[in-house]
Design a protein around this motif. Sequence first.
Motif, PDB file in Angstrom:
ATOM      1  N   ASN A   1       0.826  -1.218   0.000  1.00 14.86           N
ATOM      2  CA  ASN A   1       0.000   0.000   0.000  1.00 14.86           C
ATOM      3  C   ASN A   1       0.859   1.268   0.000  1.00 14.86           C
ATOM      4  OD1 ASN A   1       0.894   0.126   2.630  1.00 14.86           O
ATOM      5  ND2 ASN A   1      -1.112  -0.235   3.556  1.00 14.86           N
ATOM      6  N   GLY A   2       2.179   1.108  -0.148  1.00 15.39           N
ATOM      7  CA  GLY A   2       3.070   2.251  -0.242  1.00 15.39           C
ATOM      8  C   GLY A   2       3.657   2.711   1.076  1.00 15.39           C
ATOM      9  N   THR A   3       3.295   2.084   2.169  1.00 15.19           N
ATOM     10  CA  THR A   3       3.813   2.442   3.483  1.00 15.19           C
ATOM     11  C   THR A   3       5.194   1.834   3.678  1.00 15.19           C
ATOM     12  OG1 THR A   3       1.583   2.495   4.398  1.00 15.19           O
ATOM     13  CG2 THR A   3       3.385   2.290   5.970  1.00 15.19           C
ATOM     14  N   ILE A   4       6.114   2.603   4.228  1.00  8.92           N
ATOM     15  CA  ILE A   4       7.430   2.082   4.596  1.00  8.92           C
ATOM     16  C   ILE A   4       7.425   1.930   6.112  1.00  8.92           C
ATOM     17  CG2 ILE A   4       9.912   2.542   4.678  1.00  8.92           C
ATOM     18  CD1 ILE A   4       9.529   4.209   2.116  1.00  8.92           C
ATOM     19  N   VAL A   5       7.688   0.715   6.578  1.00  6.91           N
ATOM     20  CA  VAL A   5       7.726   0.448   8.012  1.00  6.91           C
ATOM     21  C   VAL A   5       9.169   0.183   8.426  1.00  6.91           C
ATOM     22  CG1 VAL A   5       5.348  -0.373   8.216  1.00  6.91           C
ATOM     23  CG2 VAL A   5       7.141  -1.976   7.644  1.00  6.91           C
ATOM     24  N   PHE A   6       9.524   0.709   9.578  1.00  7.33           N
ATOM     25  CA  PHE A   6      10.875   0.560  10.106  1.00  7.33           C
ATOM     26  C   PHE A   6      10.872  -0.414  11.278  1.00  7.33           C
ATOM     27  CE2 PHE A   6      10.708   4.660   8.042  1.00  7.33           C
ATOM     28  CZ  PHE A   6      11.852   4.622   7.266  1.00  7.33           C
TER      29      PHE A   6
END
Length: 71
Positions: free
Chosen positions: A35-40
């Motif tokens: 969905n385009g989210t970058i998670v760290f």
Amino acid sequence: MCSHQPPCPSADRPDHDAARTVAAHPEQGWSLLCNGTIVFDDTGELLPGGGAHAPVRPSWAAPVAATALAA
């Protein structure tokens, strides 16, 4: 971005972290969701529209008081 069925939740939904990982870079500490989210790894997030979510800190990890740093 999501082309599979059922589609993943969009980045503006509360359950957006349930989206599938499309690119993982554990050596750098981040992953891209479909969905385009970058998670760290520290639980921080960058959203596709440019927004951000700060990392979630456990309640037992209270910040160190400034007086403790001076000692």
